[in-house]
Design an enzyme around this catalytic site. Structure first.
Site, PDB file in Angstrom:
ATOM      1  N   ARG A 179       0.833  -1.211   0.000  1.00 21.18           N
ATOM      2  CA  ARG A 179       0.000   0.000   0.000  1.00 21.18           C
ATOM      3  C   ARG A 179       0.867   1.260   0.000  1.00 21.18           C
ATOM      4  O   ARG A 179       0.370   2.369  -0.155  1.00 21.18           O
ATOM      5  CB  ARG A 179      -0.932   0.027   1.223  1.00 21.18           C
ATOM      6  CG  ARG A 179      -2.221  -0.763   1.068  1.00 21.18           C
ATOM      7  CD  ARG A 179      -3.229  -0.127   0.089  1.00 21.18           C
ATOM      8  NE  ARG A 179      -3.868   1.092   0.607  1.00 21.18           N
ATOM      9  CZ  ARG A 179      -4.976   1.136   1.321  1.00 21.18           C
ATOM     10  NH1 ARG A 179      -5.612   0.026   1.624  1.00 21.18           N
ATOM     11  NH2 ARG A 179      -5.480   2.282   1.729  1.00 21.18           N
ATOM     12  N   LYS A 180       2.179   1.087   0.175  1.00 14.88           N
ATOM     13  CA  LYS A 180       3.081   2.241   0.159  1.00 14.88           C
ATOM     14  C   LYS A 180       3.664   2.405  -1.247  1.00 14.88           C
ATOM     15  O   LYS A 180       3.461   1.551  -2.108  1.00 14.88           O
ATOM     16  CB  LYS A 180       4.198   2.033   1.189  1.00 14.88           C
ATOM     17  CG  LYS A 180       3.681   1.613   2.564  1.00 14.88           C
ATOM     18  CD  LYS A 180       2.747   2.644   3.162  1.00 14.88           C
ATOM     19  CE  LYS A 180       2.321   2.293   4.563  1.00 14.88           C
ATOM     20  NZ  LYS A 180       1.070   1.519   4.638  1.00 14.88           N
TER      21      LYS A 180
END
Ligand SMILES: Cc1ncc(COP(=O)(O)O)c(C=O)c1O
Length: 383
Positions: A179-180
């Site tokens: 998700r980064k």
């Protein structure tokens, strides 16, 4: 379905991982060391210590402070729950401070009221990539002997006062979860300028070993290690680090593309009255790890109903950043009023944003959200 996030991975990452496998050294080794040096340099820190996740990195940096029951660490409730949980792992108690409505971050005004004689640290989060005003927090806390640590999980590639987030940090923890922006599958890093902390962090992530497995191997002969303290196994593998090195080379391009797409969102969404969205803070730039919007005050529908209506239109948006104190894991945990946290957590949503998002798909997101909000089609008050 347009996803909320998609990692930008290509054949280069696959080749780098395959090379690590073919080398026969798959656990923490030379690629981890190279990734640590390259990442630390990129974020302007003296040293990097790779770990298995940001959560384990946060645990390690709090462990350095020798915390225990009765100690308090100030954190935002407005964060992924790992921020508060890491404090709990040490036996200390997380004390929730409210955040600024524009940035979603702690400020001296929100932190000062919750400092006590038992406060041992403040853990500031650069929420969703928006850089926190760490210099202002340090100006408040350091005269009281309280260190300010940084949860930089989301913030690789963000800047503050003209420097990368991470430059000058006492201790910062980073996430490489997909998700980064930069991902190694799972993974994290702790950065610091302090060589002694670095040495201790390296030992602690590897069972408290005085000589790492990689160094014993490199030394060739019979090197007997000792275990100076009780440590952890929080190591990153060389396969992950090989991927991380390639990803780091993409980071600047990822940030540039996300900022370009964020500017398009901001322009297109300005036609929706009262809608607000994440943007650069006064002295910094965000990498737009999360592009969140805040529903207009007085909008009759619930945020969850908006999410459901978007899902019906093929758009996978997500609830905004959570309020940790509202989760069952923190039921009964004492805290003061957290009105901004509750507003942001209850009324915001994260829109799709990733490197490969096409402008056509982005326009579809804008059209769907605009329709849903303008029609007031989901004015159900609480679904
Ligand atoms: C602010 C913050 N801290 C910590 C974490 C935990 O990161 P990881 O999944 O690498 O343990 C996250 C992940 O979403 C996060 O957003």
């Amino acid at each position: 379905m347009i996803p909320v996030m998609r990692p930008w991975l290509g054949p280069e990452e696959a080749a780098a991982a395959a090379e690590a496998v073919a080398s026969g050294w798959v656990a923490q080794g030379p690629r981890v060391a190279a990734f640590e040096r390259a990442f630390a340099q990129h974020v302007g820190a003296g040293h990097g210590v790779a770990v298995s996740s940001c959560t384990t990195g946060l645990h390690l940096l709090l462990h350095l402070l020798d915390l225990g029951p009765g100690d308090e660490v100030v954190v935002p409730s407005f964060s992924f729950i790992a921020t508060a949980n890491a404090v709990r792992y040490t036996g200390a108690s997380p004390v929730f401070a409210d955040v600024c409505e524009q940035t979603g971050n702690l400020t001296p005004d929100t932190v000062a009221p919750v400092l006590t004689a038992r406060t041992r640290a403040v853990l500031a989060v650069h929420q969703g990539g928006v850089p926190a005003d760490v210099p202002a927090l340090r100006a408040l806390c350091e005269p009281r002997g309280i260190p300010v640590l940084e949860d930089a999980a989301c913030a690789a590639g963000s800047t503050y006062a003209g420097r990368p987030v991470g430059a000058g940090a006492l201790l910062a923890a980073w996430s490489f979860h997909p998700r980064k922006l930069l991902t190694t599958g799972e993974g994290g890093m702790v950065t610091t300028d302090d060589p002694e902390w670095t040495a201790l962090l390296r030992r602690l992530r590897e069972h408290g070993m005085t000589v790492s497995a990689a160094d014993r191997h490199a030394a060739g002969g019979a090197v007997i290690e000792e275990y100076a303290e009780v440590g952890f196994n929080y190591r990153m593998t060389d396969i992950q680090a090989a991927v991380g090195l390639v990803q780091l080379g993409r980071l600047d391009a990822m940030v540039a593309r996300r900022r370009e797409l964020a500017a398009r969102y901001q322009l297109a969404l300005s036609k929706v009255d009262g809608l607000r969205w994440v943007q650069d803070p006064e002295r910094g730039t965000t990498n737009y790890q999360s592009f969140w919007v805040l529903l207009p005050d007085g909008y009759p529908g619930s945020r969850n109903a908006v999410l459901a209506a978007l899902a019906d239109r093929g758009i996978s948006a997500r609830r905004g950043i959570m309020a940790s104190h509202l989760e069952p894991a923190y039921r009964g945990h004492p805290h003061g009023p957290l009105p901004v946290t509750e507003k942001l957590a209850g009324r915001s949503l994260i829109l799709p944003l990733y490197h490969q998002l096409t402008e056509e798909d982005q326009d579809a997101v804008v059209d769907a959200l605009t329709d849903v909000l303008l029609a007031g089609a989901v004015g159900d008050g609480g679904r």
